[in-house]
Structure formats: C-alpha cells, structure tokens
Design a protein around this motif. Structure first.
Motif, PDB file in Angstrom:
ATOM      1  N   ASN A   1     -24.816  25.762  13.161  1.00  0.00           N
ATOM      2  CA  ASN A   1     -25.140  25.816  14.577  1.00  0.00           C
ATOM      3  C   ASN A   1     -24.213  24.930  15.408  1.00  0.00           C
ATOM      4  OD1 ASN A   1     -26.806  24.372  16.958  1.00  0.00           O
ATOM      5  ND2 ASN A   1     -27.458  26.510  16.750  1.00  0.00           N
ATOM      6  N   HIS A   2     -24.000  23.692  14.968  1.00  0.00           N
ATOM      7  CA  HIS A   2     -23.155  22.772  15.724  1.00  0.00           C
ATOM      8  C   HIS A   2     -22.525  21.767  14.772  1.00  0.00           C
ATOM      9  CE1 HIS A   2     -27.033  20.651  15.484  1.00  0.00           C
ATOM     10  NE2 HIS A   2     -26.319  19.555  15.520  1.00  0.00           N
ATOM     11  N   LEU A   3     -21.513  21.099  15.250  1.00  0.00           N
ATOM     12  CA  LEU A   3     -20.816  20.074  14.465  1.00  0.00           C
ATOM     13  C   LEU A   3     -20.596  18.866  15.366  1.00  0.00           C
ATOM     14  CD1 LEU A   3     -17.953  20.519  11.935  1.00  0.00           C
ATOM     15  CD2 LEU A   3     -17.765  18.759  13.688  1.00  0.00           C
ATOM     16  N   ARG A   4     -20.854  17.718  14.814  1.00  0.00           N
ATOM     17  CA  ARG A   4     -20.720  16.483  15.604  1.00  0.00           C
ATOM     18  C   ARG A   4     -19.843  15.494  14.849  1.00  0.00           C
ATOM     19  NH1 ARG A   4     -24.373  14.273  19.550  1.00  0.00           N
ATOM     20  NH2 ARG A   4     -25.864  15.923  19.085  1.00  0.00           N
ATOM     21  N   TRP A   5     -19.041  14.750  15.593  1.00  0.00           N
ATOM     22  CA  TRP A   5     -18.251  13.652  15.036  1.00  0.00           C
ATOM     23  C   TRP A   5     -18.862  12.327  15.492  1.00  0.00           C
ATOM     24  CZ3 TRP A   5     -14.323  13.781  11.548  1.00  0.00           C
ATOM     25  CH2 TRP A   5     -13.697  15.014  11.309  1.00  0.00           C
ATOM     26  N   PHE A   6     -19.019  11.421  14.514  1.00  0.00           N
ATOM     27  CA  PHE A   6     -19.530  10.084  14.788  1.00  0.00           C
ATOM     28  C   PHE A   6     -18.467   9.053  14.418  1.00  0.00           C
ATOM     29  CE2 PHE A   6     -24.017  10.491  15.753  1.00  0.00           C
ATOM     30  CZ  PHE A   6     -24.378  11.699  15.184  1.00  0.00           C
ATOM     31  N   LYS A   7     -18.523   7.914  15.119  1.00  0.00           N
ATOM     32  CA  LYS A   7     -17.747   6.736  14.762  1.00  0.00           C
ATOM     33  C   LYS A   7     -18.707   5.673  14.266  1.00  0.00           C
ATOM     34  CE  LYS A   7     -14.771   3.132  16.714  1.00  0.00           C
ATOM     35  NZ  LYS A   7     -14.243   2.530  17.959  1.00  0.00           N
ATOM     36  N   GLN A   8     -18.368   5.075  13.121  1.00  0.00           N
ATOM     37  CA  GLN A   8     -19.213   4.016  12.563  1.00  0.00           C
ATOM     38  C   GLN A   8     -18.375   2.790  12.277  1.00  0.00           C
ATOM     39  OE1 GLN A   8     -21.024   4.684   8.696  1.00  0.00           O
ATOM     40  NE2 GLN A   8     -22.737   3.323   9.193  1.00  0.00           N
ATOM     41  N   ASP A   9     -18.591   1.738  13.040  1.00  0.00           N
ATOM     42  CA  ASP A   9     -17.979   0.454  12.718  1.00  0.00           C
ATOM     43  C   ASP A   9     -18.644  -0.103  11.469  1.00  0.00           C
ATOM     44  OD1 ASP A   9     -17.795  -0.265  16.232  1.00  0.00           O
ATOM     45  OD2 ASP A   9     -16.213   0.450  14.905  1.00  0.00           O
ATOM     46  N   THR A  10     -17.916  -0.929  10.733  1.00  0.00           N
ATOM     47  CA  THR A  10     -18.403  -1.431   9.456  1.00  0.00           C
ATOM     48  C   THR A  10     -19.772  -2.076   9.596  1.00  0.00           C
ATOM     49  OG1 THR A  10     -16.148  -1.781   8.717  1.00  0.00           O
ATOM     50  CG2 THR A  10     -17.886  -2.933   7.514  1.00  0.00           C
ATOM     51  N   GLY A  11     -20.737  -1.584   8.827  1.00  0.00           N
ATOM     52  CA  GLY A  11     -22.077  -2.160   8.823  1.00  0.00           C
ATOM     53  C   GLY A  11     -22.898  -1.876  10.061  1.00  0.00           C
ATOM     54  N   LYS A  12     -22.411  -1.006  10.917  1.00  0.00           N
ATOM     55  CA  LYS A  12     -23.119  -0.719  12.164  1.00  0.00           C
ATOM     56  C   LYS A  12     -23.658   0.709  12.161  1.00  0.00           C
ATOM     57  CE  LYS A  12     -22.011  -4.685  14.106  1.00  0.00           C
ATOM     58  NZ  LYS A  12     -20.960  -4.754  15.138  1.00  0.00           N
ATOM     59  N   GLY A  13     -24.328   1.061  13.256  1.00  0.00           N
ATOM     60  CA  GLY A  13     -24.876   2.394  13.389  1.00  0.00           C
ATOM     61  C   GLY A  13     -23.825   3.422  13.763  1.00  0.00           C
TER      62      GLY A  13
ATOM     63  N   ILE B   1      -7.154  11.648  17.351  1.00  0.00           N
ATOM     64  CA  ILE B   1      -7.202  10.397  18.094  1.00  0.00           C
ATOM     65  C   ILE B   1      -5.793  10.103  18.593  1.00  0.00           C
ATOM     66  CG2 ILE B   1      -7.870   7.968  18.093  1.00  0.00           C
ATOM     67  CD1 ILE B   1      -9.596   8.533  15.646  1.00  0.00           C
ATOM     68  N   THR B   2      -5.660   9.982  19.896  1.00  0.00           N
ATOM     69  CA  THR B   2      -4.355   9.787  20.520  1.00  0.00           C
ATOM     70  C   THR B   2      -4.134   8.308  20.830  1.00  0.00           C
ATOM     71  OG1 THR B   2      -4.534  11.968  21.537  1.00  0.00           O
ATOM     72  CG2 THR B   2      -2.921  10.468  22.480  1.00  0.00           C
ATOM     73  N   ALA B   3      -2.899   7.845  20.621  1.00  0.00           N
ATOM     74  CA  ALA B   3      -2.524   6.463  20.956  1.00  0.00           C
ATOM     75  C   ALA B   3      -3.554   5.470  20.430  1.00  0.00           C
ATOM     76  CB  ALA B   3      -2.359   6.331  22.464  1.00  0.00           C
ATOM     77  N   THR B   4      -3.671   5.405  19.115  1.00  0.00           N
ATOM     78  CA  THR B   4      -4.719   4.597  18.493  1.00  0.00           C
ATOM     79  C   THR B   4      -4.668   3.131  18.912  1.00  0.00           C
ATOM     80  OG1 THR B   4      -3.282   4.342  16.572  1.00  0.00           O
ATOM     81  CG2 THR B   4      -5.001   6.032  16.456  1.00  0.00           C
ATOM     82  N   LEU B   5      -5.839   2.525  18.970  1.00  0.00           N
ATOM     83  CA  LEU B   5      -6.021   1.113  19.264  1.00  0.00           C
ATOM     84  C   LEU B   5      -6.610   0.417  18.044  1.00  0.00           C
ATOM     85  CD1 LEU B   5      -7.693   1.522  22.776  1.00  0.00           C
ATOM     86  CD2 LEU B   5      -5.276   1.058  22.302  1.00  0.00           C
TER      87      LEU B   5
ATOM     88  N   ASP C   1      -9.211  -1.234  17.916  1.00  0.00           N
ATOM     89  CA  ASP C   1     -10.658  -1.003  17.935  1.00  0.00           C
ATOM     90  C   ASP C   1     -11.059   0.368  17.384  1.00  0.00           C
ATOM     91  OD1 ASP C   1     -11.553  -2.827  20.989  1.00  0.00           O
ATOM     92  OD2 ASP C   1     -11.220  -3.463  18.919  1.00  0.00           O
ATOM     93  N   ASP C   2     -10.083   1.227  17.134  1.00  0.00           N
ATOM     94  CA  ASP C   2     -10.399   2.524  16.524  1.00  0.00           C
ATOM     95  C   ASP C   2     -10.644   2.386  15.028  1.00  0.00           C
ATOM     96  OD1 ASP C   2      -8.001   4.257  18.649  1.00  0.00           O
ATOM     97  OD2 ASP C   2     -10.159   3.910  18.933  1.00  0.00           O
ATOM     98  N   THR C   3     -10.345   1.228  14.466  1.00  0.00           N
ATOM     99  CA  THR C   3     -10.629   0.982  13.052  1.00  0.00           C
ATOM    100  C   THR C   3     -12.116   1.163  12.797  1.00  0.00           C
ATOM    101  OG1 THR C   3      -8.770  -0.521  12.754  1.00  0.00           O
ATOM    102  CG2 THR C   3     -10.623  -0.763  11.231  1.00  0.00           C
ATOM    103  N   ALA C   4     -12.453   2.146  11.957  1.00  0.00           N
ATOM    104  CA  ALA C   4     -13.851   2.510  11.727  1.00  0.00           C
ATOM    105  C   ALA C   4     -13.887   3.648  10.718  1.00  0.00           C
ATOM    106  CB  ALA C   4     -14.519   2.957  13.033  1.00  0.00           C
ATOM    107  N   THR C   5     -15.104   4.050  10.370  1.00  0.00           N
ATOM    108  CA  THR C   5     -15.283   5.265   9.572  1.00  0.00           C
ATOM    109  C   THR C   5     -15.728   6.385  10.494  1.00  0.00           C
ATOM    110  OG1 THR C   5     -15.841   4.014   7.586  1.00  0.00           O
ATOM    111  CG2 THR C   5     -16.561   6.310   7.670  1.00  0.00           C
TER     112      THR C   5
END
Lengths: 114, 111
Positions: A31-43, A77-81, A83-87
């Motif tokens: 039905n749908h697809l979602r992308w999540f960002k998860q910082d280490t040990g966070k939600g 992801i364009t022009a990475t920073l 702070d983009d370090t994550a899963t």
C-alpha cells in the motif's frame, strides 16, 4: 523470510557528497512505503511516505522514489551533512489503514565523515 | 505536536526478573504497537492494540504480555525476563498510513 531488503548495509561518504540508498521488497499488497531516519539509540523519525504506483517525493535534501511494479524504492540524500550520520530504515505497509502490517528493513547505516 | 513517550529510557534486570515498560501517546490514536529492535533485524512486532482493553498478538510474542489500560497507555510486561529479551524496545501509535509516530525507545538489559 525477509520481505524488505536494504542495500548497502553500510555506507561511508564525505560531507557534501550525494548518496543513494536502496530498498527492495516482496511485500504484497504494498500500500505505501516510508523512509525513517534513526539516530543511534534513538527513535525513528519519518522522512517521507510514498503511496502511488510510481511515486516521487522531496523533503529538503531528501528525495525518494517508489516503483511498485519493480517493488523498489530509493532514498537520495543531497549534499550530505555530518548530522545525516544515522541508520535509514525502509518500511512497507500492506494496508492503508492501521489494520495493516508494517514490514521493516534492517536499515542502511550511513556515516558522513568530514 | 504528536508525541509518544516511553519509560524508562534504560532498564537493567536479572534473569527471572519482572519488568514493565510503559508507553503513553497524546495523539488520540486508536492503534498502538510494541516492537523490539536487534542488530541485523528490522523492527519486530511483539503486541499491538486497537483500543482500550484490546490486545492483538504480533510476530514475536513469546515471553511478553501487554495491556492497554486506556487509549493513551500501553504497557509491555516481562514476567520472567530472560537474556534473550535484552533489546531496544519501541512503542508506536498510528491512525493511518500518514500518521505513524515512534517513541524514543527503552533499552532493556537482562543479566
């Protein structure tokens, strides 16, 4: 059997470079697809949700595509920073309502270095 | 602003111990979920609920109980904790594909 496969498993890029993360799935229906960002040990924080048969979304430096015929999605992801370090986690929902199940990929670990 | 609050943030217990993880959402969502996250695996569904008093079994329910006391509150119970239950636990709430919010997680260590 894993129904959502993400690649690469991990990725190292230099700050300012672009990168592309892949998500292939076998979930049916999709039905749908979602992308999540998860910082280490966070939600998990939602980046974007794709719904249409061939869909594209954009959210600042993040853009995503979905091709339901190929059961494939990409996150750019364009022009990475630093702070983009994550899963980054791909999630496929098999219904539009909350009655559906969510199928999670294991994630791509992105590391951005100076 | 949408919010899902989990407590505690960290918990250490011994094998055989009794643990309760709490989750509260202020989103007026009917649906709440408990997941566990382990290295190399996607999030795996333990239990979920459609509303107060309702409980549904997820994909990895063994060793876990859950209770939904109100629309806002969903608890995960480990009555005889085992080392295999050492994990990062997430609660989530939703009402549709467009609205899905996760808590910050509870890290549980069973010694």
């Amino acid at each position: 059997k894993t129904q959502v496969e993400q690649s690469p498993q991990s990725l190292v890029v230099r700050q300012g470079e672009n990168c592309v993360l892949q998500c292939n799935y076998s979930v049916t229906p999709d039905n749908h697809l979602r992308w999540f960002k998860q910082d280490t040990g966070k939600g998990l924080v939602s980046l974007t949700v794709l719904v249409d048969q061939k869909d594209k979304t954009s959210n600042g430096r993040y853009s995503a595509t979905l091709d339901k015929d190929a059961k494939h999605s990409t996150l750019h992801i364009t022009a990475t920073l630093l702070d983009d370090t994550a899963t980054y986690i791909c999630v496929v929902g098999d219904r539009g309502s909350a009655l559906g199940r969510l199928h999670f990929g294991a994630g791509t670990q992105l590391i951005v270095i100076p | 602003e949408a919010a899902v609050t989990q407590s505690p943030r960290n918990k250490v217990t011994v094998t055989g111990g009794n643990v309760t993880l709490s989750c509260r959402q202020t989103n007026s969502h009917n649906y709440m979920y408990w997941y566990r996250q382990d290295t190399g695996h996607g999030l795996r569904l333990i239990h979920y609920s459609y509303g107060a008093g309702n409980l549904q079994i997820g994909d990895v329910p063994d060793g876990y109980k859950a209770t939904r006391t109100t629309q806002e509150d969903f608890f995960l119970l480990l009555e005889l904790a085992s080392p295999s239950q050492t994990s990062l636990y997430f609660c989530a709430s939703t009402s549709s594909a467009e609205t899905l919010y996760f808590g910050s997680g509870t890290r549980l260590t069973v010694l």
